[in-house]
Design an enzyme around this catalytic site. Structure first.
Site, short mmCIF file in Angstrom:
data_model
loop_
_atom_site.label_atom_id
_atom_site.label_comp_id
_atom_site.label_asym_id
_atom_site.label_seq_id
_atom_site.Cartn_x
_atom_site.Cartn_y
_atom_site.Cartn_z
N ASP A 338 -5.45 9.73 5.37
CA ASP A 338 -4.68 8.70 5.65
C ASP A 338 -4.25 8.77 7.25
O ASP A 338 -3.99 9.86 7.52
CB ASP A 338 -3.69 8.36 4.53
CG ASP A 338 -3.28 7.12 4.58
OD1 ASP A 338 -3.50 6.18 5.45
OD2 ASP A 338 -2.51 6.41 3.76
N GLU A 539 4.12 -0.96 3.23
CA GLU A 539 4.43 0.39 3.28
C GLU A 539 5.91 0.64 3.36
O GLU A 539 6.53 -0.40 2.47
CB GLU A 539 3.76 1.00 4.36
CG GLU A 539 2.03 1.01 4.20
CD GLU A 539 1.41 1.83 5.14
OE1 GLU A 539 1.68 2.93 5.11
OE2 GLU A 539 0.41 1.27 5.83
C1 BGC Z 1 -2.19 3.38 4.68
C2 BGC Z 1 -3.63 3.17 3.93
C3 BGC Z 1 -4.60 2.50 4.88
C4 BGC Z 1 -4.51 3.22 6.36
C5 BGC Z 1 -5.32 2.46 7.47
C6 BGC Z 1 -2.37 3.83 5.83
O1 BGC Z 1 -1.13 3.73 6.58
O2 BGC Z 1 -1.40 4.10 3.98
O3 BGC Z 1 -3.49 2.62 2.72
O4 BGC Z 1 -5.65 2.45 4.39
O5 BGC Z 1 -3.28 2.96 6.72
O6 BGC Z 1 -4.96 1.25 7.65
C1 BGC Z 2 -0.80 0.00 12.45
C2 BGC Z 2 -1.60 -0.53 11.35
C3 BGC Z 2 -1.91 0.55 10.36
C4 BGC Z 2 -0.83 1.18 9.78
C5 BGC Z 2 -0.90 2.21 9.14
C6 BGC Z 2 0.53 0.91 11.86
O1 BGC Z 2 1.19 1.49 12.93
O2 BGC Z 2 -0.34 -0.73 13.43
O3 BGC Z 2 -2.77 -0.99 12.08
O4 BGC Z 2 -2.68 -0.15 9.49
O5 BGC Z 2 -0.02 1.92 10.86
O6 BGC Z 2 0.13 3.03 8.39
#
Ligand code: BGC
Ligand code: BGC
Length: 848
Positions: A338, A539
């Site tokens: 991740d 998140e």
């Molecule tokens: C998330 C994932 C996601 C990835 C890519 C991460 O922060 O936990 O679920 O697939 O970002 O965007």
């Molecule tokens: C990004 C997102 C990403 C996420 C994952 C962010 O900082 O802008 O594109 O999916 O982090 O955690």
């Protein structure tokens, strides 16, 4: 870190004695409470894997053929080509020329990341980037490699980064339908829309079993019940990938990922990226069912989770990634990391982490400019033997196996595939109809006094609330942008707000619908439908410290009461990513329907709320809670834990059924301040989730060791009573030294009249001018002068700053990014120690 509640301390203390584990935070979840007694430390890397972890039953017909082809490819690859296969950069930080030069095995776009950074990117723009990346990957002029790359994206409720795509309800709503067959249709539709943009691979389904609704990702979970999670995992994977058992994916399907392995829904306190303390059998029984079923349906990749298990990050867990998943379960696809998750393993950085691949990670998701040093370091680590050639080959073999299996080598370039840029696929009527059906089936009715619902469509309805005509709000996080914020209705061509769905239904039957966000009206309506709820988040931004809706700011309750007091029947439509304590709002409504985060097809709500013209119910109210609904803001309740929920798992009224609840629900929040423990910020060490940083004329500097010297200040740890229990801050120039977090913390538990930030302080000059601040987001900040609370002395002293003074200075405590900052403009040295927020102190000073 969430405030913890004293009620469970004795239980936990008993558990600690038995388990011999290190001190850990108390938790009110039954997962932990019930299993803490049997809690084990994580097994060592060579421990025997218990038999309950089953073997995956999925098989592919042509596997011998595939293996032979993979062998042939591997035999010819250079070290650099191999390492490139296991690197996954992100489109904001990698160019087509980088792809030509390195030939990465895959790449991604994160949430809110679009071709050329253009939110309004068209299908052609997506295809064009996909095509260029693909062509660059198979161009061997620089790297000698012709292996096609793969693009991965988070299509977690439809193809949610793309303007005009169909947005399905978020998983929590889908869970309330209990309908695996419809899930498969949703997945099939999503796969097609993703293919229409040239993308091969989806980071879904999320198969977390969320057990603590304070977690900001609860809405990405289908249910607190592993059974639903398992069934759905199977349905979604087979809808996304199609039938892969013949060893081929067609041009209408994509590769899927079950994520996040494992235990993300069971962290202590519901902390995002937190620590799961379950024993191994509970980890399997509650949190791993989505993997068992998703992998049996053929999912080709697994995403490692940010969370820890008993304090150890999963990205670095050889036991879970290799012994359990690959060896015992026999998973032969690949494990992707991740978002720089490898960098969180102890001893790793984003730029260097042999620990991850050695533990069993196969692909590094490295979305920042860290990809280049990571690539170079990984090559060097294989050369030095720190990573064995065998492990690297195995990781590459897994990536190539999946690429072979899904036919990537045989497909034409993205621009030439069957569904490329097909405007009649993305947001098609057919897909919207599936989404609308899912909206209807996911609604859960918690109250229906005197059978108020369904309404007749020929009436005059007032439609109020700030979610009534707001497609962004009804869609939640992971909607065009990562957090789902900053969108307008015009960003959703083809979509329908809940209000416009009502308007269509009512006007077709001769009634009227009047939109009035604040509930004001000229002519008294026959009924008011109030659509309100949580604002979008993703998140950790969604983590809460308790489940009270609009805690400390009950504007929606006021709106409901205002309408009800005028004798208008009130129907609440609640937009939410999780069960929240809404007893006051339910009492102030005649009917209460939970719509979750329905997505782009708002008409699905009106379909169910109204009968047809003839008074017949065309679409029944049928959703059932797939999460228990709390009876108190502080209650963490799950279906099998013996506690009494306000509305039990499986609850959901149908039309015509008598509402069993006739008396008002308790409005006693019971968020007893005595139960809240101190929130430690710096007690011997910096406490999670905070880190220390300095802001000065040169920018922002994060402290990563115990000394730091930048233009504005020197910071180091020093001793007062015990080793390194003190921070010494020497201001040299204008600077702020502060404790900040990656995600905001909900600190509303610390807003009572007797709550205060408490610390021991020693100043180099008795009259030093130091400002104390808190920061809650862009343009959200408040500060007070330390002198107003401190004695004029250079001796050590205890200082208490009431949180109310910071609130009065403008701090919003629900989203605190920096809990404490020290600023000075003239040279001064400040030593601080034992910094915490006390929820209730005697003799709190008054604000100046
Ligand atoms: C998330 C994932 C996601 C990835 C890519 C991460 O922060 O936990 O679920 O697939 O970002 O965007
Ligand atoms: C990004 C997102 C990403 C996420 C994952 C962010 O900082 O802008 O594109 O999916 O982090 O955690």
């Amino acid at each position: 870190m969430k405030p913890v509640f004293k009620q469970s301390l004795s239980l936990i203390a008993a558990a600690l004695l038995i388990s011999g584990c290190q001190q850990k935070e108390a938790d009110t979840t039954t997962d932990t409470a019930a299993t803490a007694a049997a809690s084990t430390m994580p097994p060592s890397a060579d421990a025997k894997v218990p038999d309950y972890w089953p073997e995956i039953t999925f098989e592919v017909e042509n596997s011998d053929e595939v293996e032979a082809k993979v062998d042939a490819l591997l035999a010819d690859m250079t070290l650099e080509q191999k390492v490139a296969q296991i690197m996954q950069p992100e489109i904001r930080d990698v160019t087509v020329e980088d792809m030509r030069k390195y030939g990465f095995g895959s790449y991604l776009n994160g949430g809110g990341s679009f071709p050329d950074g253009n939110k309004q990117a068209t299908l052609e723009d997506w295809i064009s980037l996909a095509d260029k990346m693909y062509e660059a990957s198979v161009d061997d002029s620089l790297d000698g490699s012709t292996i096609p790359t793969m693009w991965g994206t988070d299509a977690v409720h439809g193809h949610n980064n793309v303007i005009g795509a169909t947005l399905f309800p978020h998983n929590i709503g889908l869970g309330a339908m209990h309908e695996p067959q419809l899930m498969k249709e949703i997945a099939t539709a999503t796969a097609k829309e993703v293919r229409a943009t040239g993308i091969d691979w989806i980071f879904a389904p999320t198969v977390a079993t969320a057990r603590d609704d304070r977690w900001g990702r609860t809405y990405e979970s289908y249910s607190e019940d592993p059974e639903i999670v398992g069934q759905y995992a199977r349905a979604i994977v087979s809808g996304l990938q199609g039938d892969l058992s013949d060893g081929n994916i067609d041009e209408e399907h994509v590769v899927s990922t079950v994520k996040h392995f494992v235990g993300d829904g069971g962290t202590d306190g519901g902390d995002d990226q937190g620590n799961n303390l379950a024993d191994e059998e509970t980890l399997y029984r509650i949190h791993a069912q989505g993997y068992v079923h998703g992998l049996n349906a053929g999912a080709q990749s697994v995403m490692a989770s940010f969370n820890s298990w008993h304090g150890k990050k999963i990205h670095g867990s050889k036991y879970l990634l290799t012994n359990v998943l690959k060896e015992k379960m026999g998973f032969d696809g690949f494990v992707v990391g991740d978002w720089n998750g490898h960098g969180q393993i102890e001893g790793c950085t984003n730029e260097s982490c042999p620990q991850a691949i050695n533990a069993g990670l196969d692909v590094y998701m490295v979305p920042t400019d860290a990809w280049k040093p990571l690539f170079e370091n990984t090559v060097a680590q294989v050369k030095s033997g720190e990573i064995s050639q065998e492990r690297l080959d195995d990781a590459v073999r897994r990536v190539l196996r999946v690429k072979m299996r899904v036919g990537l080598f045989d497909l034409p370039s993205p621009a030439n595939r069957a569904l490329s840029a097909k405007a009649d696929v993305v947001g098609s009527d057919e897909h919207r109809a599936v989404a609308r059906e899912a909206v209807r089936k996911s609604l859960v009715m918690l109250k229906n006094q005197d059978n108020l619902l369904p309404l007749s469509p020929d009436m005059n309805v007032l439609v109020a609330g700030d979610a009534a005509d707001n497609i962004g709000k009804q869609s939640g996080g992971w909607t065009i942008t990562w957090q789902g914020t900053g969108n307008k209705n015009s960003d959703f061509p083809g979509a329908t707000s809940i209000y416009s769905g009502i308007e269509q239904a009512v006007s077709a039957a001769g009634g009227t619908a009047t939109l009035s966000e604040d509930g004001s009206f000229e002519e008294k309506p026959d009924a008011a439908i109030v659509v309100f709820g949580e604002n979008p988040y993703a998140e950790g931004n969604g983590d809460l410290s308790n489940l009270e809706y609009q805690r400390g700011d009950k504007t929606d309750l006021a709106l409901l009461r205002k309408l009800k007091s005028q004798g208008i029947p009130v129907i609440s439509v609640f937009i939410t990513g999780r069960p929240l304590w809404t007893n006051p709002e339910i009492n102030a409504s005649d009917a209460f329907v939970v719509a979750w985060l329905p997505g782009s097809e708002g008409q699905g709500v009106a379909d169910v709320l109204f009968t047809d013209k003839n008074g017949d119910v065309d679409y029944p109210m049928q959703g059932k809670l797939s999460f228990s609904w709390p009876a108190k803001p502080t209650q963490i309740v799950n279906k099998d834990d013996g506690q009494k929920a306000q509305f039990a798992y499986g609850y959901g009224l149908r039309y015509g059924e008598d509402d069993p609840i006739t008396a008002p629900l308790s409005e006693e929040a019971g968020a007893d301040e005595d139960l809240v423990l101190a929130h430690d910020i710096f007690v011997r060490d910096i406490q999670k989730p905070w880190h220390l940083e300095v802001l000065d004329a040169d920018g922002q500097h994060v402290m990563t060791s115990n000394t730091m010297s930048v233009k504005g200040a020197d910071v180091r740890t020093t001793d007062r009573n015990v080793q390194e229990d003190t921070l010494e801050l020497t201001f040299k120039d204008k600077a702020t030294v502060r404790f900040a977090a990656q995600f905001p913390e909900d600190l509303r538990d610390y807003l009572s009249d007797s709550a205060a930030i408490q610390m021991a302080v020693q100043l180099s000059q008795a009259d030093a001018d130091v400002q104390i601040s808190m920061m809650c987001g862009e343009d959200c900040e408040g500060s007070v002068a330390l002198q107003d609370f401190a004695q004029q002395t250079t001796q050590w002293q205890d200082v208490a700053i009431p949180t109310q003074c910071l609130k009065d200075a403008g701090v919003a405590f629900d989203e605190v990014f920096s809990v404490l900052g020290f600023s000075a403009s003239a040279p001064v040295t400040l030593k601080v120690s034992d910094i915490r927020i006390e929820p209730s102190m005697q003799d709190v000073p008054t604000c100046p």
